[in-house]
Design a protein around this motif. Structure first.
Motif, PDB file in Angstrom:
ATOM      1  N   ALA A  83      36.793  54.038  35.882  1.00 42.93           N
ATOM      2  CA  ALA A  83      35.953  52.908  36.480  1.00 42.93           C
ATOM      3  C   ALA A  83      36.656  51.586  37.010  1.00 42.93           C
ATOM      4  N   ILE A  84      36.174  51.389  38.170  1.00 40.61           N
ATOM      5  CA  ILE A  84      36.826  50.109  38.928  1.00 40.61           C
ATOM      6  C   ILE A  84      35.838  49.347  39.478  1.00 40.61           C
ATOM      7  N   PHE A  85      36.077  48.014  39.475  1.00 40.98           N
ATOM      8  CA  PHE A  85      35.336  47.050  40.190  1.00 40.98           C
ATOM      9  C   PHE A  85      36.086  45.866  40.789  1.00 40.98           C
ATOM     10  N   HIS A  86      35.812  45.311  41.869  1.00 45.26           N
ATOM     11  CA  HIS A  86      36.369  44.457  42.307  1.00 45.26           C
ATOM     12  C   HIS A  86      35.666  43.003  42.302  1.00 45.26           C
ATOM     13  N   ASP A  87      36.198  42.104  41.543  1.00 44.17           N
ATOM     14  CA  ASP A  87      35.800  40.925  41.101  1.00 44.17           C
ATOM     15  C   ASP A  87      35.899  39.854  42.199  1.00 44.17           C
ATOM     16  N   GLU A  88      35.108  39.971  43.213  1.00 43.04           N
ATOM     17  CA  GLU A  88      35.482  39.172  44.461  1.00 43.04           C
ATOM     18  C   GLU A  88      35.467  37.672  44.234  1.00 43.04           C
ATOM     19  N   ASN A  89      34.619  37.039  43.105  1.00 43.30           N
ATOM     20  CA  ASN A  89      34.553  35.407  43.018  1.00 43.30           C
ATOM     21  C   ASN A  89      35.475  35.085  42.100  1.00 43.30           C
ATOM     22  N   GLY A  90      36.195  36.061  41.184  1.00 48.56           N
ATOM     23  CA  GLY A  90      37.212  35.698  40.189  1.00 48.56           C
ATOM     24  C   GLY A  90      36.904  35.029  39.015  1.00 48.56           C
TER      25      GLY A  90
END
Length: 142
Positions: A83-90
């Motif tokens: 499972a992957i997610f992109h934490d764009e806002n950090g």
């Protein structure tokens, strides 16, 4: 004489006391990283290990510096899911809308796209044998 032959045979065979099976590389290519900010979190799960929201077998955090990223895990042969997610806002977490719908890009092994709920392990499952394995995951864009 028999003792000597038995002792010599220990050196000619695999270590009978070795506790860990041989490992191989699992390479994960991540595509469609739209925003070059924040970090991409990659969670590797073994069969029956709280997929996709529980504690993973291993996890990696990769700076989102390119539209395509790659990471490698050293794994034992077996069944896995990612499972992957992109934490764009950090902020270190997957931001969600009403009813738990993700606000940030995410993806699963087998490029499984859930419809109404989180996927099951079997939806995203893949096998790793003794040879190097390479998989590709495309993040959902928003």
């Amino acid at each position: 004489m028999l003792f000597l032959l038995s002792t010599l045979s220990l050196f000619l065979t695999d270590d009978p006391y070795s506790s860990s099976p041989p490992k191989t590389n699992l390479k994960v290519d991540i595509h469609n990283v739209a925003q070059k900010k924040g970090a991409v979190y990659v969670a590797l799960f073994r069969s029956g290990k709280d997929f996709p929201t529980g504690k993973p077998t291993e996890g990696k955090k990769i700076d989102a510096t390119h539209s395509q990223l790659q990471t490698t895990f050293s794994v034992e042969p077996g069944e896995y899911a990612i499972a992957i997610f992109h934490d764009e806002n950090g902020n270190g977490k997957m931001d969600k809308k009403l009813f738990g719908i993700p606000k940030e890009p995410y993806g699963f092994s087998n490029n499984f796209r859930p419809k109404m709920s989180a996927p099951k392990f079997s939806d995203c499952q893949f096998s790793v044998d003794h040879d190097e394995k390479k998989i590709s995951i495309t993040l959902n864009g928003f």
